[in-house]
Design an enzyme around this catalytic site. Structure first.
Site, PDB file in Angstrom:
ATOM      1  N   HIS A 117      -3.868   3.194  -3.660  1.00  0.00           N
ATOM      2  CA  HIS A 117      -4.076   2.738  -2.282  1.00  0.00           C
ATOM      3  C   HIS A 117      -3.353   1.427  -1.983  1.00  0.00           C
ATOM      4  O   HIS A 117      -2.568   1.348  -1.045  1.00  0.00           O
ATOM      5  CB  HIS A 117      -5.577   2.563  -1.981  1.00  0.00           C
ATOM      6  N   HIS A 156     -30.211 -13.032  23.521  1.00  0.00           N
ATOM      7  CA  HIS A 156     -29.263 -12.865  24.620  1.00  0.00           C
ATOM      8  C   HIS A 156     -28.624 -14.183  25.057  1.00  0.00           C
ATOM      9  O   HIS A 156     -27.780 -14.175  25.949  1.00  0.00           O
ATOM     10  CB  HIS A 156     -29.968 -12.208  25.814  1.00  0.00           C
ATOM     11  N   GLU A 204     -18.991  -2.431  23.534  1.00  0.00           N
ATOM     12  CA  GLU A 204     -18.270  -3.683  23.740  1.00  0.00           C
ATOM     13  C   GLU A 204     -16.998  -3.760  22.900  1.00  0.00           C
ATOM     14  O   GLU A 204     -15.941  -4.175  23.384  1.00  0.00           O
ATOM     15  CB  GLU A 204     -19.180  -4.875  23.397  1.00  0.00           C
ATOM     16  N   HIS A 241       0.829  -1.201   0.000  1.00  0.00           N
ATOM     17  CA  HIS A 241       0.000   0.000   0.000  1.00  0.00           C
ATOM     18  C   HIS A 241       0.868   1.258   0.000  1.00  0.00           C
ATOM     19  O   HIS A 241       1.186   1.798   1.059  1.00  0.00           O
ATOM     20  CB  HIS A 241      -0.903   0.000   1.233  1.00  0.00           C
TER      21      HIS A 241
END
Lengths: 675, 675
Positions: free
Chosen positions: B271, B483, B421, B33
């Site tokens: 890129h 859950h 999270e 890159h």
């Protein structure tokens, strides 16, 4: 309207009725989340009695508004609304909230409870589902509406809490919705300043209105969420401002969690636990609610009943649809087919012909390239295919000639999702739930981790979503261990109801696409190679057996060894087979592109493919653990990779990790020599 | 400074040297890159020659600035900087970019290449790592610095690209950093308007400065990223504004990707692919770079060499540290221990005593509660324990008496991460990488999906991070299938180098915590129950064997059946054993709290625990697939759950899914009766 009450009094009654259904159901279940329904009751009344366009008698009406409860723990609010507005959800079911087999599980589950548009609970995903729904609506409208004939013209409404807005996926959803100018998406933020750990000041300092404005949203700030008129006014503002370029709207509603509870309102205590008998009584007293548990005054039932309005709106739409069908009979039939999710007549015949044609071509290519060609072959016959990539279009190879890019001001069939894997996954779920499309979206297999919960939700909701995952092993090479999946194939296979296909050549790739689009009851994940894979010749029986998920690709009389392989390792298995056959060892090669589909085959088929007692060698460039299940009942070994990869050219890696004919031959010989 | 050149000319030379090292290395590797290094070269020169406080001779200097390349695909920029500033990274290694065994893998890998602070590539996580590093710095400073003695006072610098900022985790990281006022975190945004799919206008419309301001950041907009002086000026502004309440800083640098390439600058083509020989030559001509591949002018080496400055700064810090040690000898020793990551002397003895004490208590409790008590027992002896939860503190039970909440204006030992999270997981990695703490963070096991890539990165980086995951099965009950983890235990076990512990009682929970904190070379995930688990009595041999990951909990002479179980299912196994023993069937129960630790035991130990040929029954309330590995070589069966759960009270679910003594007995009898 009931003459004995002012509108304001009726609204209050309705809101309190929603509150107490939630309170009473949570009390009865001895678990649940009363705080959110108590806090969002007035917002719900404003939306559901004055704006939401739906028909409880026909929850599948294609042009209904979609309502998404992204803060799904507040499920009792939704159940109360569905019950009172007239959906097939009897009061008895509300009394059985969170009980085994009831229609009122702890979090709303689509397909389980009528009127529930999506399964929510994992925070933030509902918002991204809604973005997918709103995009589907916009694209369908562009495709099917004609001057003077608007058959697609509904809105998507979403409730979100602070938890949804802290989740990263809310950023992906908001950014994408903003840049796509999804003006028919209207979101209500339950700004109650409380999350489970308490007052959010310690962990959530965002200026949310400014944040959404920065993402191109129309933001209506500082609305009193307990004033039905104020919420109604905000909704009207949002509707007035719903021109093509207005962008999605966020209505910021200041609320009090658990409003009405004298001791617990405004505190985290009311979020996820019953009020308790004493506080329930105190709340009844404080709000002047003189009805018993689960008692709903007639005035409330009358005010919330949506049958009449819904029927009228639905009939009006049917009339429009009839006029449309008269003017554009073919388009109308196609619209019906698309919304029913049926494949075009004759698809199976076409599919067989395509597979046969690809087999005849006998081409060597990467399965990601074969996938692109498969998409191209299907795109004409299946205008419902709606593709995309999370900013890896030219690596994932998800576009096709003439697909057209979906832009804010331009419909198309290929979506540049940006670097938003999780948002993409959840939006794909929303598109599938909306209907009218078979959506697919792509990233590198290793980044399925970013989208994993959305992939799980595709499966839990049994949605026809196709997750396209390329660069499926260490053979992607130089990008190294951060980009090399090792545990992903076996770990994705563990998600119930997800079919993971890892085709070994262009033929299996074509067949895998057919399995994916033909599957009505769940998602498919395609794991595709970066590197070239040779064509595998097959007889007719093998060609016909690909859809069974595992089949005999090359056989021998009385094989003493069965080699099971997937994807890029099938060619290696064939090479090893040839070497062993040359030594007089009879070897069968089983190609196993999809273990879960193979698992669903009859016992006798599976036993015929994997004969009991014959030693088995499984080969896959991934963690080995999952293959032991297929080795039970016979001596076995697995050639896999039980550590992270490394950065190097692919060939060197394959050599280093033992994916050469020589190394596998040694393993096979050791297995055959074992006592 | 070299007298023949102005500062501006030297800066240009340095930037171009970085550009060409990247161009040449990517050419040599034929992959990589170049675009990002070419676009961020001047920003790197400004930061690395004028501000970054580091000592190439001692990459582990505790008070060095941390530098994070969140857009890790630009690895060659970092390798070039490390090489030229004097780290032990010879030019030969740059020539071996992306080759097997080189020190220059495709993406930067900490622990592999000296000076690389974190492994990046999966976008957005570097930013969240940096947030963890900055938080660790702030908390260590508060704990150890004394008036007149600043031994902790460094900064964390981050490069991010548009890709990082589209990712949801960037929102979680930005929001958390803002609310915590991490003023020593300074981030450079490479605003080049290009991502892999092309011009970002079609998919990335965020007003990024406004977005970061909304998250409480100090934003310096519109900096010319190709003007070293302008970047330097922006950095000075950021430093001037670095008071305690200033918040983190985002420096928005307008750049051109691939700058210098006549044909490819400003386009996605540059890129992720080599320029090619012709364009490389054209770029040399355009920039007037007359040096051959990998040739670096002496002036550049002189300007970028950081040895002298680094040594001086390091010596100055050593003098401060010496003064501190004289004034506070115990604190200084403790600081040294903490930064070396060593446990206090005598920890093993303490650990044994704690386990024995918990065993003596013989208490029945949920393992999440046992975990909280374990943390409380360890917190005094281990001040490096730094806990937290993603807004589930009172469900995960991660706090302890006197822990103190970490707030913007208040140090403490327990972090309310908010509903973030993934951000939490990646920030935990950053805290561990920084050193000085053993971080743990918690959520529900099912939401490990949200953080999964960060958990993988803990393992890939071999960091001592403890992921605490409670509510570990369908027995969480009413919250339902959204859950309820089903596939999570086996799927997390597939991540290489992650130890997943699922303790069966308070004793194993205490032992699991000890294993986690004592593990120097990788992360641990604790899977803990919501529901109560009975105490299991053990003899000394069993008690001593818990750290082996799997051991004989209850035995019989010449067992005809071995039942393997984990966590909550161990009690069920013991119940079934009693019933079978009563029938005269000799049964061994093996508790297997951590399969990977068991896998690392010597062959003879494992063979003694699981004797060859004796039928084995594995019981775990999770997908069954992973257990077949432990059944190889003997008749076997697995009692598991191979579908999604349901919403109901726990007891009803366990009955429905066959986790009762009666149902398991039937399975055991069937296994014993099989031919």
């Amino acid at each position: 309207m009931n003459m004995r009450f002012t509108q304001a009094a009726i609204d209050t009654l309705c809101a309190d009725a929603l509150r107490f259904l939630a309170i009473d159901a949570v009390e009865a279940a001895r678990s649940g989340h009363p705080g959110m329904p108590m806090g969002m009751a007035e917002i719900a009344v404003a939306l559901w009695t004055r704006h939401l366009r739906h028909d409880p008698a026909d929850p599948a009406w294609p042009d209904r508004d979609r309502f998404v409860l992204s803060n799904g723990h507040g499920s009792m609010l939704l159940y109360a609304l569905l019950h009172l507005s007239g959906y097939d959800l009897p009061l008895e079911e509300l009394k059985r909230f969170r009980q085994f087999g009831s229609l009122t599980p702890g979090h709303p589950e689509t397909g389980h409870t009528t009127g529930v548009e999506t399964t929510t609970g994992p925070l933030g995903q509902g918002l991204a589902n809604a973005v997918g729904m709103a995009l589907a609506e916009k694209l369908l409208a562009a495709e099917f509406n004609r001057p003077g004939h608007t058959i697609v013209g509904h809105r998507t409404w979403v409730f979100v809490g602070d938890g949804c807005l802290m989740e990263g996926i809310s950023h992906e959803a908001a950014g994408f919705a903003g840049v796509q100018r999804l003006s028919r998406l209207i979101c209500f933020w339950d700004d109650n300043r409380i999350s489970i750990d308490g007052d959010v000041a310690g962990w959530f300092g965002d200026d949310t209105p400014a944040r959404f404005r920065a993402c191109g949203w129309n933001v209506i700030p500082a609305v009193d969420g307990h004033d039905v008129e104020a919420v109604d006014h905000a909704i009207r503002q949002a509707l007035d401002n719903a021109g093509r370029d207005a962008g999605p709207t966020l209505i910021c509603c200041r609320t009090t969690i658990g409003r009405g509870s004298p001791a617990k309102a405004g505190s985290a205590d009311v979020h996820g636990a019953p009020l308790g008998a004493a506080e329930t009584a105190a709340t009844r007293a404080a709000l002047g609610w003189h009805h018993g548990p689960f008692e709903v005054p007639d005035e409330v039932r009358a005010a919330l009943d949506a049958h009449a309005d819904g029927h009228a709106r639905h009939e009006e739409w049917k009339a429009r649809m009839a006029a449309y069908a008269a003017a554009y009979p073919e388009l109308a039939a196609e619209f019906g087919r698309r919304m029913r999710g049926e494949l075009p007549g004759g698809f199976a015949v076409l599919a067989d012909a395509l597979v046969a044609g690809v087999h005849d071509e006998a081409a060597t290519m990467a399965s990601r390239k074969a996938s692109q060609l498969a998409i191209g072959r299907l795109a004409g016959a299946l205008p419902e295919l709606l593709g995309g990539s999370a900013d890896l279009t030219h690596s994932n190879l998800t576009d096709w000639p003439g697909c057209g890019a979906v832009r804010a001001d331009q419909p198309g069939r290929h979506i540049n999702w940006g670097v938003r894997e999780f948002g993409m996954g959840a939006a794909l779920n929303g598109i599938a739930l909306h209907g009218g499309f078979i959506p697919f979206g792509a990233t590198f297999l290793v980044f399925s981790d970013y989208a994993r919960s959305a992939i799980r939700m595709s499966a839990l909701m049994k949605q026809r979503v196709i997750h396209v995952m390329t660069h499926d092993s260490i053979a992607l090479g130089e990008d190294g261990p951060t980009h090399q999946p090792v545990e992903h194939l076996p770990s994705l296979r563990l998600i119930p109801d997800l079919d993971v296909w890892r085709p070994c050549d262009a033929v299996e790739t074509q067949a895998a696409w057919h399995a994916a689009v033909a599957r009505r009851d769940g998602p498919t994940l395609l794991a595709l190679s970066r590197q070239n894979l040779p064509h595998q010749p097959r007889d007719d029986a093998a060609l016909q057996a690909i859809p069974r998920g595992g089949y005999v690709l090359a056989d021998a009389a009385d094989p003493v060894l069965v080699i099971i392989a997937t994807g890029s390792e099938v060619a290696l298995a064939m090479e090893v087979r040839l070497a062993l056959q040359a030594e007089g060892v009879a070897v069968r090669v089983v190609s196993m592109p999809c273990t879960s589909v193979f698992d669903r085959q009859p016992d006798d088929y599976r036993a015929a493919v994997l004969p009991a007692g014959v030693p088995r060698l499984a080969i896959e460039a991934a963690r080995s653990d999952g293959w032991w299940k297929y080795l039970a009942g016979a001596p076995g070994a697995v050639v896999g990779i039980d550590r992270f990869g490394a950065s190097a050219p692919a060939d060197e890696l394959l050599r280093h990790f033992g994916f050469t004919a020589g190394a596998v031959l040694a393993r096979a010989r050791a297995l055959l020599a074992a006592p």
